[in-house]
Design a protein around this motif. Structure first.
Motif, mmCIF file in Angstrom:
data_model
loop_
_atom_site.group_PDB
_atom_site.id
_atom_site.type_symbol
_atom_site.label_atom_id
_atom_site.label_comp_id
_atom_site.label_asym_id
_atom_site.label_seq_id
_atom_site.Cartn_x
_atom_site.Cartn_y
_atom_site.Cartn_z
ATOM 1 N N GLY A 114 37.393 33.558 42.325
ATOM 2 C CA GLY A 114 37.500 34.337 42.241
ATOM 3 C C GLY A 114 37.782 35.088 41.365
ATOM 4 N N GLY A 115 36.493 34.884 40.655
ATOM 5 C CA GLY A 115 36.077 36.220 39.914
ATOM 6 C C GLY A 115 35.365 36.739 41.652
ATOM 7 N N ARG A 116 34.856 37.011 42.362
ATOM 8 C CA ARG A 116 34.643 36.898 42.732
ATOM 9 C C ARG A 116 34.845 38.082 43.381
ATOM 10 N NH1 ARG A 116 30.463 32.732 44.725
ATOM 11 N NH2 ARG A 116 28.347 32.686 43.048
ATOM 12 N N ARG A 117 35.876 37.920 43.937
ATOM 13 C CA ARG A 117 37.181 38.584 44.899
ATOM 14 C C ARG A 117 37.448 39.153 44.586
ATOM 15 N NH1 ARG A 117 38.537 32.631 47.001
ATOM 16 N NH2 ARG A 117 39.769 33.105 45.434
ATOM 17 N N ALA A 118 37.814 39.690 43.122
ATOM 18 C CA ALA A 118 38.442 40.363 42.130
ATOM 19 C C ALA A 118 36.838 41.909 42.224
ATOM 20 C CB ALA A 118 38.735 40.332 40.803
ATOM 21 N N ALA A 119 35.412 41.327 42.239
ATOM 22 C CA ALA A 119 35.133 41.961 41.256
ATOM 23 C C ALA A 119 34.838 42.847 42.998
ATOM 24 C CB ALA A 119 33.624 41.907 41.110
ATOM 25 N N ARG A 120 35.247 42.091 44.421
ATOM 26 C CA ARG A 120 35.224 42.869 45.568
ATOM 27 C C ARG A 120 36.113 44.165 45.250
ATOM 28 N NH1 ARG A 120 32.695 38.036 47.457
ATOM 29 N NH2 ARG A 120 34.769 37.483 48.120
ATOM 30 N N ARG A 121 37.019 43.686 45.151
ATOM 31 C CA ARG A 121 38.506 44.306 45.206
ATOM 32 C C ARG A 121 38.282 45.449 44.033
ATOM 33 N NH1 ARG A 121 41.318 39.116 46.337
ATOM 34 N NH2 ARG A 121 41.951 39.280 43.836
#
Length: 323
Positions: free
Chosen positions: A23-30
């Motif tokens: 989830g943290g990676r997805r948030a960082a990508r967004r």
């Protein structure tokens, strides 16, 4: 009564940590896209919407005195009228040759020569390099409207300082209306454009010259290469990417330019100096045909897009071959 209870499921703590990391990676990508969204929205409002509306308008009939809701569908009539108009061929030639081709070549040649001179060691020894660079920038500091007005006064057939100087030196019997006769008007317009826009080319090429490693010139000198050979074998190859950018930017800016021709001649004498940009303005706001003007704009954009793609591909091919 006996009830069966389902066995309690064990929760793997590693799975929870893994989902948190994902989830943290997805948030960082967004996050970069979210931060860029306001800027992209502004760019879409300023650039994308007008481009789309101009494309739609090219297929409509509309006058400046009507609201967009009063537009009627014209299909391809605006483009048919454009390409069947005899004035379009003359305006296209003037745009491609006189306005763009001649001025870009002259600016590139003189700009490269001035950039080399401004980088020369002799100016540094005389301690006038800073002054020379400042003087080169002066035309670029002058607004185009002011530059054209000043040149129109200097080129006036009766009171212009250029004509008065030439007559006083005995080179002319009487003043020449440079901007009012077909034999001299394009040379005068091109002189105005070159004078005003030359500093940009000089600055960019001068920056390119400063980025060339001195070791390459020292190696060329060890090989007994003269200055001309150093220029051909060291300076030009290193400047090729910079020259590519300069040509692309100056061609696009000049091809679409409206100010110089319109303020200097208004497209005259007659329609002798009419270019596509002035034809667009005349069609849309003097002929009250916004759809026809939009069609000219679409054609100009398409021509420049094709030029940019072809030129950049050719430049990339040359660069790969050299490597």
């Amino acid at each position: 009564m006996v009830t069966d209870s389902a066995p309690a499921r064990s929760v793997d703590p590693r799975r929870g940590r893994r989902s948190e990391r994902n989830g943290g990676r997805r948030a960082a990508r967004r996050e970069p896209y979210l931060l860029m969204f306001p800027a992209l929205l502004v760019m879409a409002a300023l650039f994308l919407f007008p481009a789309v509306y101009n494309t739609v308008l090219a297929f409509q009939e509309l006058t400046p005195y009507q609201s967009p809701g009063d537009a009627t569908w014209a299909g391809g009539d605006n483009f048919v009228a454009l390409f069947t108009n005899p004035a379009t061929g003359s305006a296209a030639f003037n745009t491609a040759f006189w306005l763009t081709g001649v001025t870009v070549v002259v600016r590139l040649v003189f700009g490269l020569a001035l950039a080399v001179v401004l980088q020369s060691a002799i100016l540094e020894r005389w301690r006038v390099r800073g002054l020379a660079r400042t003087l080169v920038l002066v035309p670029w500091m002058v607004p185009p409207v002011v530059a054209v007005a000043a040149w129109r006064w200097m080129l006036d057939g009766n009171t212009g300082v250029i004509n008065q100087t030439l007559v006083s030196l005995g080179l002319l019997d009487q003043g020449v209306p440079f901007l009012a006769q077909t034999s001299t008007v394009w040379f005068a317009v091109d002189a105005i454009i070159v004078w005003r826009e030359l500093p940009f080319v000089v600055i960019v090429l001068m920056a390119g010259l400063q980025s060339i490693p001195k070791e390459q010139y020292e190696a060329a000198q060890l090989d007994s290469a003269g200055r001309w050979q150093q220029f051909l074998n060291v300076t030009l190859p290193n400047l090729r990417p910079v020259i590519t950018v300069v040509i692309l930017m100056t061609v696009i800016a000049t091809f679409n330019n409206f100010v110089y021709v319109w303020l200097a001649t208004g497209g005259g004498p007659g329609t002798y100096t009419q270019v596509l940009a002035t034809q667009l303005y005349s069609t849309a706001f003097i002929g009250n045909d916004l759809g026809g003007g939009a069609a000219i704009g679409i054609v100009m954009t398409a021509v420049m897009a094709v030029f940019a793609v072809v030129y950049l591909r050719a430049s990339n091919t040359v660069g790969k071959d050299e490597r």
